[in-house]
Design a protein around this motif. Sequence first.
Motif, short mmCIF file in Angstrom:
data_model
loop_
_atom_site.label_atom_id
_atom_site.label_comp_id
_atom_site.label_asym_id
_atom_site.label_seq_id
_atom_site.Cartn_x
_atom_site.Cartn_y
_atom_site.Cartn_z
N GLN A 56 -39.67 -39.16 18.72
CA GLN A 56 -41.07 -39.69 18.94
C GLN A 56 -41.08 -40.52 20.00
N GLU A 57 -41.57 -39.99 20.83
CA GLU A 57 -41.50 -40.82 22.28
C GLU A 57 -42.63 -41.94 23.24
N ASN A 58 -42.67 -42.56 23.17
CA ASN A 58 -43.06 -44.16 24.09
C ASN A 58 -43.41 -44.17 25.82
N ALA A 59 -43.87 -44.73 26.41
CA ALA A 59 -43.98 -44.82 27.79
C ALA A 59 -43.39 -46.28 27.56
N SER A 60 -43.05 -47.01 26.21
CA SER A 60 -42.28 -47.82 26.36
C SER A 60 -41.43 -47.67 26.23
N PHE A 61 -40.16 -46.80 26.68
CA PHE A 61 -38.71 -46.17 26.71
C PHE A 61 -38.18 -46.58 24.97
N PRO A 62 -37.81 -48.19 24.77
CA PRO A 62 -37.11 -48.06 23.47
C PRO A 62 -38.42 -48.18 22.42
N SER A 63 -39.77 -48.17 22.07
CA SER A 63 -40.49 -47.78 21.44
C SER A 63 -40.48 -46.80 20.61
N GLY A 64 -39.72 -45.97 21.12
CA GLY A 64 -39.89 -44.27 20.27
C GLY A 64 -38.96 -44.49 19.04
N LEU A 65 -38.68 -43.74 18.91
CA LEU A 65 -37.87 -43.23 17.77
C LEU A 65 -37.00 -41.30 17.93
N CYS A 66 -36.03 -41.86 17.33
CA CYS A 66 -35.99 -40.50 16.81
C CYS A 66 -35.21 -40.55 16.03
N ALA A 67 -35.21 -38.36 15.83
CA ALA A 67 -35.69 -37.76 14.67
C ALA A 67 -34.85 -38.25 13.31
N GLU A 68 -33.73 -38.45 13.30
CA GLU A 68 -32.96 -38.60 12.19
C GLU A 68 -33.26 -40.26 11.91
N ARG A 69 -33.59 -40.88 12.17
CA ARG A 69 -34.21 -42.61 11.97
C ARG A 69 -35.70 -41.92 11.37
N THR A 70 -36.24 -41.24 12.07
CA THR A 70 -37.37 -40.67 11.83
C THR A 70 -37.21 -40.34 9.98
N ALA A 71 -36.95 -39.75 9.62
CA ALA A 71 -36.59 -38.85 8.37
C ALA A 71 -35.69 -40.16 7.77
N ILE A 72 -34.66 -40.51 8.18
CA ILE A 72 -34.14 -40.93 7.33
C ILE A 72 -35.02 -42.46 5.99
N TYR A 73 -35.44 -43.15 7.60
CA TYR A 73 -36.52 -44.10 6.87
C TYR A 73 -37.76 -43.94 5.46
N TYR A 74 -38.50 -42.65 6.09
CA TYR A 74 -38.90 -42.19 5.65
C TYR A 74 -38.86 -41.89 3.99
N ALA A 75 -37.75 -41.14 3.93
CA ALA A 75 -37.59 -40.85 3.02
C ALA A 75 -36.36 -42.29 2.16
N GLY A 76 -36.13 -43.80 3.04
CA GLY A 76 -36.25 -44.50 2.25
C GLY A 76 -37.14 -45.57 1.37
#
Length: 160
Positions: free
Chosen positions: A63-83
């Motif tokens: 999930q990207e964002n115009a403020s590039f560092p604010s985006g999140l990669c797929a792997e972290r999106t999934a692993i944080y949700y699982a956690g």
Amino acid sequence: MREIQINTVLHVYTGLDELPNKVAQLFEKAREARGKAYAPYSNFTVGAAILLDNGEIITGSNQENASFPSGLCAERTAIYYAGAQFPSNLIKAMAIVAGSKNHKTTTPIPPCGACRQAIAEYEIKQNQPIEIYFMGEEGEIVKSNSLKNLLPLVFDKNVL
């Protein structure tokens, strides 16, 4: 002075048909997740699927964002949700599918450094390795039996 030698063993499959059924199904979920990616800036979409020890499959997409560092990669999106949703369940495996919208990606794409660090945290937390499988849109698939193969000199809580 002394020398430290680090050896990594990875397994390479020629395609999805060589994988165990559970892993092939995990890749199907990762492909579905990739279709939900929001990547208007890089045109590089990633889907990840995580298999928990209770059989649950968790997915995420970048999930990207115009403020590039604010985006999140797929792997972290999934692993944080699982956690967050399944804090007492172990993560058994992760499948990652990545590719560019600008050209066909056939080279296996491993997790970025930030994602490797996030995966390391969960592998250390559960005191059990996480199998990591990754590929481009098509072609070869690489399997690592543990995040430690991808990030051998891990930064963890023991150094804090």
